[in-house]
Design an enzyme around this catalytic site. Structure first.
Site, PDB file in Angstrom:
ATOM      1  N   LYS A  32      49.536   2.368  44.762  1.00 43.24           N
ATOM      2  CA  LYS A  32      49.008   3.737  44.862  1.00 43.24           C
ATOM      3  C   LYS A  32      49.915   4.592  45.738  1.00 43.24           C
ATOM      4  CE  LYS A  32      46.458   7.053  46.990  1.00 43.24           C
ATOM      5  NZ  LYS A  32      46.545   7.609  48.353  1.00 43.24           N
TER       6      LYS A  32
ATOM      7  N   ASP B  34      44.027   6.351  42.490  1.00 45.78           N
ATOM      8  CA  ASP B  34      43.242   6.372  43.728  1.00 45.78           C
ATOM      9  C   ASP B  34      41.771   6.382  43.332  1.00 45.78           C
ATOM     10  OD1 ASP B  34      42.742   8.882  42.782  1.00 45.78           O
ATOM     11  OD2 ASP B  34      43.047   9.891  44.699  1.00 45.78           O
TER      12      ASP B  34
END
Length: 206
Positions: free
Chosen positions: A118, A137
DNA sequence: CTCCCGATAT
DNA sequence: ATATCAGGAG
């Protein structure tokens, strides 16, 4: 799948200038901000980095101070002990292995402590305009599931699913737009489905 | 799967 | 007062 192209077009239309909410002036600042943003809102990170970036400009600046001092400076982002160690560890690697520069590829970014896919995708996309993957996310994860783009819950599986159905040229903006949408409309708690421009094609899978 | 933690919404 | 938000490492 035609639906995904429609979603992409609508997102672009409604969020024409989506960009990361993390304030930064260079790749190093974005890397630090992205590490701090783990389990923390971008809004909160910005409050902390406003002062942090005035005090620390280079990787060495983060290494010259004690862990305790760094912890005090990032305290309100939570998990401050881990994050401080990770930041110093990451700065160490950047200095020792990358000549003081933030790496601009996934393989090298993942060598930095506190950086997983991420965070790496955030840095790649917004600091280097490169896409080796898609930022997944909490917003991207939640909305992708609600829209029925994936049935998975594991972030890596979600990322793979999205990479299969979204053209690579859209990877960076797709995440940025979904994140904007997640904050304004498709919120975790009370999604504003009546105001949502994707409502008519959303199966609302939770 | 568990631990790491503060801030804010309810 | 407590649930919820928001990723990575071991």
């Amino acid at each position: 799948m035609l639906k995904i192209l429609e979603i992409i077009a609508l997102l672009k239309k409604h969020y024409p200038e989506a960009k990361t909410a993390l304030n930064h002036a260079n790749p190093l600042e974005l890397l630090i901000a992205a590490i701090l943003s783990a389990q923390c809102t971008d809004e909160r990170v910005n409050i902390v980095t406003k002062n942090l970036f005035k005090k620390y400009k280079t990787p060495l600046d983060y290494l010259k101070v004690s862990l305790k001092e760094l912890e005090e400076n990032i305290h309100s982002t939570g998990f401050y002990h881990n994050k401080s160690k990770n930041i110093q560890g990451a700065m160490r690697v950047i200095l020792d292995q990358f000549k003081g520069n933030v790496p601009d590829n996934m393989g090298e970014l993942l060598l930095l402590p506190g950086v997983a896919r991420k965070t790496a995708n955030v840095v790649l996309g917004s600091a280097f305009k490169k896409a080796e993957g898609i930022v997944v996310d909490t917003h991207v994860s939640r909305i992708s599931r609600r829209l029925g783009l994936t049935k998975n819950k594991n972030p890596l599986k979600i990322e793979k699913d999205l990479m299969k159905i979204i053209p690579k040229s859209k990877w960076i903006y797709f995440s940025l737009e979904l994140i904007s949408h997640g904050r304004k409309i498709c919120k975790a708690r009370n999604p504003l489905c009546k105001e949502c421009f994707l409502n008519y094609l959303c199966p609302k899978i939770i």
